[in-house]
Design a protein around this motif. Structure first.
Motif, PDB file in Angstrom:
ATOM      1  N   GLY A  40       0.821  -1.213   0.000  1.00 29.24           N
ATOM      2  CA  GLY A  40       0.000   0.000   0.000  1.00 29.24           C
ATOM      3  C   GLY A  40       0.847   1.253   0.000  1.00 29.24           C
ATOM      4  O   GLY A  40       0.550   2.219  -0.717  1.00 29.24           O
ATOM      5  N   VAL A  41       1.905   1.249   0.789  1.00 22.28           N
ATOM      6  CA  VAL A  41       2.817   2.404   0.834  1.00 22.28           C
ATOM      7  C   VAL A  41       3.491   2.596  -0.518  1.00 22.28           C
ATOM      8  O   VAL A  41       3.544   3.710  -1.059  1.00 22.28           O
ATOM      9  N   LEU A  42       3.999   1.512  -1.096  1.00 22.73           N
ATOM     10  CA  LEU A  42       4.663   1.599  -2.401  1.00 22.73           C
ATOM     11  C   LEU A  42       3.737   2.157  -3.475  1.00 22.73           C
ATOM     12  O   LEU A  42       4.158   2.972  -4.307  1.00 22.73           O
ATOM     13  N   SER A  43       2.487   1.726  -3.457  1.00 22.69           N
ATOM     14  CA  SER A  43       1.552   2.135  -4.506  1.00 22.69           C
ATOM     15  C   SER A  43       1.245   3.625  -4.463  1.00 22.69           C
ATOM     16  O   SER A  43       0.830   4.205  -5.475  1.00 22.69           O
ATOM     17  N   ARG A  44       1.449   4.258  -3.305  1.00 26.62           N
ATOM     18  CA  ARG A  44       1.133   5.688  -3.167  1.00 26.62           C
ATOM     19  C   ARG A  44       2.336   6.594  -3.443  1.00 26.62           C
ATOM     20  O   ARG A  44       2.162   7.803  -3.639  1.00 26.62           O
ATOM     21  N   LEU A  45       3.532   6.054  -3.481  1.00 27.13           N
ATOM     22  CA  LEU A  45       4.725   6.885  -3.614  1.00 27.13           C
ATOM     23  C   LEU A  45       4.786   7.709  -4.911  1.00 27.13           C
ATOM     24  O   LEU A  45       5.228   8.863  -4.881  1.00 27.13           O
ATOM     25  N   PRO A  46       4.370   7.159  -6.069  1.00 29.88           N
ATOM     26  CA  PRO A  46       4.442   7.972  -7.295  1.00 29.88           C
ATOM     27  C   PRO A  46       3.652   9.274  -7.215  1.00 29.88           C
ATOM     28  O   PRO A  46       4.010  10.258  -7.868  1.00 29.88           O
ATOM     29  N   SER A  47       2.593   9.313  -6.415  1.00 31.05           N
ATOM     30  CA  SER A  47       1.781  10.528  -6.319  1.00 31.05           C
ATOM     31  C   SER A  47       2.493  11.664  -5.602  1.00 31.05           C
ATOM     32  O   SER A  47       2.012  12.796  -5.604  1.00 31.05           O
ATOM     33  N   LEU A  48       3.649  11.385  -5.007  1.00 28.55           N
ATOM     34  CA  LEU A  48       4.440  12.454  -4.398  1.00 28.55           C
ATOM     35  C   LEU A  48       5.039  13.366  -5.459  1.00 28.55           C
ATOM     36  O   LEU A  48       5.334  14.530  -5.199  1.00 28.55           O
ATOM     37  N   PHE A  49       5.233  12.841  -6.665  1.00 27.61           N
ATOM     38  CA  PHE A  49       5.944  13.589  -7.691  1.00 27.61           C
ATOM     39  C   PHE A  49       5.039  14.140  -8.786  1.00 27.61           C
ATOM     40  O   PHE A  49       5.388  15.120  -9.445  1.00 27.61           O
ATOM     41  N   SER A  50       3.897  13.525  -8.990  1.00 26.09           N
ATOM     42  CA  SER A  50       3.021  14.004 -10.066  1.00 26.09           C
ATOM     43  C   SER A  50       1.595  13.537  -9.829  1.00 26.09           C
ATOM     44  O   SER A  50       1.347  12.594  -9.069  1.00 26.09           O
TER      45      SER A  50
ATOM     46  N   PHE B 168      14.585   6.054   0.950  1.00 26.57           N
ATOM     47  CA  PHE B 168      14.645   5.496   2.305  1.00 26.57           C
ATOM     48  C   PHE B 168      13.426   4.619   2.593  1.00 26.57           C
ATOM     49  O   PHE B 168      13.549   3.530   3.169  1.00 26.57           O
ATOM     50  N   ILE B 169      12.250   5.066   2.179  1.00 24.66           N
ATOM     51  CA  ILE B 169      11.022   4.292   2.404  1.00 24.66           C
ATOM     52  C   ILE B 169      11.082   2.959   1.649  1.00 24.66           C
ATOM     53  O   ILE B 169      10.782   1.895   2.206  1.00 24.66           O
ATOM     54  N   ILE B 170      11.498   3.006   0.380  1.00 23.13           N
ATOM     55  CA  ILE B 170      11.591   1.781  -0.423  1.00 23.13           C
ATOM     56  C   ILE B 170      12.630   0.830   0.178  1.00 23.13           C
ATOM     57  O   ILE B 170      12.397  -0.391   0.262  1.00 23.13           O
ATOM     58  N   LEU B 171      13.770   1.382   0.609  1.00 23.89           N
ATOM     59  CA  LEU B 171      14.813   0.548   1.200  1.00 23.89           C
ATOM     60  C   LEU B 171      14.324  -0.097   2.495  1.00 23.89           C
ATOM     61  O   LEU B 171      14.619  -1.262   2.775  1.00 23.89           O
ATOM     62  N   THR B 172      13.548   0.656   3.282  1.00 26.64           N
ATOM     63  CA  THR B 172      13.000   0.117   4.529  1.00 26.64           C
ATOM     64  C   THR B 172      12.061  -1.049   4.248  1.00 26.64           C
ATOM     65  O   THR B 172      12.151  -2.111   4.882  1.00 26.64           O
ATOM     66  N   LEU B 173      11.155  -0.871   3.297  1.00 27.29           N
ATOM     67  CA  LEU B 173      10.197  -1.933   2.972  1.00 27.29           C
ATOM     68  C   LEU B 173      10.905  -3.169   2.420  1.00 27.29           C
ATOM     69  O   LEU B 173      10.542  -4.309   2.754  1.00 27.29           O
TER      70      LEU B 173
END
Length: 445
Positions: free
Chosen positions: A79-89, A371-376
């Motif tokens: 769920g966290v991964l799926s939301r990360l792209p929306s940080l940039f666009s 950092f978030i991706i590396l943590t997961l």
């Protein structure tokens, strides 16, 4: 016109109602897209609250939690991964919709009309049904959607197990609405349709009586997530089950449902959860002779093969007996607690990043996402007990200290900065020693 600043907060009452698609047209109608709240992001505390409630109810009624910790962490990681792209666009679902609206719309329905609101509700739900159905019947689309079905548990955390790249195809099925529905109205219902589907991922709610005839319910959706033969390719509904009844894909829950993929992947590593079927398609594509057969590998069903019908043969689906044991991590209880602690710390930075993204530089955003991706990934390696898990975790802890020292990450409680540094320094030392011991052990084998 409503002031955008008035739309920044969602009250507790609104938050609860938005999770069940019970918001009213007059409180969720906006003239511009910029006014529409990010309901999904604002739903985070309600996701957590409902998961805790599910835990309590399950413990009271069954004497056990609704799922396993390792599986829940993997689902929340997706769920966290799926939301990360929306940080940039802005998502492609909205970008493509706006393009069609601005260049090809036929008529402009009023954004503040209840009739427009309800029509959009039906239109988005109808579009979702066909997208969802095609995501099961077209192999390349299934490569994304299978992420959501990879959990062998069925609880509210399973709802969060979303694909990173599913949105890059789903927009196609909603695009006809852009010919007449304003983007602001569409953006509201796109989010509500997704939020509604959260609460139906549970086993603590049984049959809902007459509501089962119209609404998609936990009972209907349990069938959809089953790998029993009678469950495959059934109950595609988002909010309304009527589409399945109309188009012949409805199946009622009867025998015990066994959850997950027909061929379990047995991992908690987030990238394998997301992309393993793409690798399978790539391998099958090159191993299959003939242009038309290669085309079929991509665009027919996941079970298709030369000489088989479009969706494959139902008799080739592995039978389940109801006694299957879900894959479980061999990590120690202490290591699981450590994984939960690191995930919780990561989640605070994740929430803070979304809250402050307008004020953060692109460099800071990129470093935080790394950092978030590396943590997961590291948590997945630890749960899988992968050989390089200790090395990866030591590197992750070192990266955390470097980002804190450089100002790209800040503890949510500033006074705890020194405590965080001590804690992560100890982690670096611990995992560094584990890495060295493992290297020596492998060398002497």
């Amino acid at each position: 016109m409503k002031n955008p600043e008035d739309q920044q907060d969602v009250s507790v009452s609104q938050g609860i109602r938005m999770m069940f698609y019970m918001m009213k047209p007059n409180e969720t109608s906006f003239q511009t897209l910029e006014e529409v709240p990010d309901y999904v992001q604002k739903g985070t505390p309600f996701f957590i609250s409902l998961m805790l409630l599910e835990l309590v109810v399950s413990w009271i009624h069954k004497g056990k939690p609704p799922g396993r910790l390792d599986d829940a962490l993997t689902s929340m990681s997706a769920g966290v991964l799926s939301r990360l792209p929306s940080l940039f666009s802005r998502s492609i679902e909205l970008t493509s919709y706006i393009y069609i609206w601005e260049n090809y719309r036929i008529i402009s329905l009023p954004w503040d009309s209840p009739w427009t609101w309800y029509l959009t509700f039906l239109g988005v739900d109808f579009g979702y049904y066909w997208f969802h159905r095609m995501a099961h019947e077209v192999n390349i689309l299934w490569a994304a959607h299978q992420t959501h079905h990879s959990s062998e548990a069925y609880n509210l955390s399973t709802a969060l197990r979303q694909s990173v790249f599913q949105i890059y195809t789903s927009w196609i099925f909603y695009s006809p609405l852009a010919l007449f529905i304003p983007p602001s109205v569409y953006a509201v219902h796109l989010q509500f349709n997704l939020l509604y589907q959260f609460w139906i991922h549970t086993k603590v709610i049984d049959n809902l009586g007459p509501l089962e005839l119209i609404l998609n319910t936990p009972s209907h959706h349990r069938v959809h997530h089953g790998r029993n033969r009678y469950c495959i390719d059934k109950n595609y509904a988002g909010t309304l089950i009527i589409w399945d009844r109309i188009f012949g894909t409805f199946e009622a829950e009867n025998e015990k449902v066994v959850y997950g993929l027909t061929h379990p992947i047995n991992t908690f590593e987030p990238f394998k959860v997301q992309f393993h079927h793409l690798v399978n398609i790539w391998t099958t594509f090159w191993a299959t002779p003939g242009f038309f057969n290669k085309f079929s590998v991509m665009f027919k069903g996941p079970g298709w093969g030369p000489g088989k019908p479009r969706l494959g043969l139902s008799e080739e689906i592995p039978e389940v007996k109801g006694e299957e044991v879900p894959f479980s991590s061999s990590a120690s209880q202490l290591l699981r607690i450590y994984a939960v602690l690191q995930f919780a710390l990561m989640l605070t930075f994740y929430e803070e990043t979304f809250a402050d993204k307008a004020a953060l530089s692109q460099v800071t955003l990129l470093l935080r996402v790394c950092f978030i991706i590396l943590t997961l990934t590291s948590i997945g390696f630890l749960l899988d007990q992968r050989p390089k898990a200790a090395v990866l975790e030591a590197c992750r802890c070192l990266l955390f200290l470097m980002l804190c020292r450089s100002g790209h990450l800040k503890p949510f409680i500033p006074s705890l900065s020194f405590t965080f540094e001590i804690f992560f320094s100890i982690c670096i030392a611990f995992w560094g020693v584990r890495s060295v011991k493992q290297l020596v052990s492998e060398t002497w084998k």
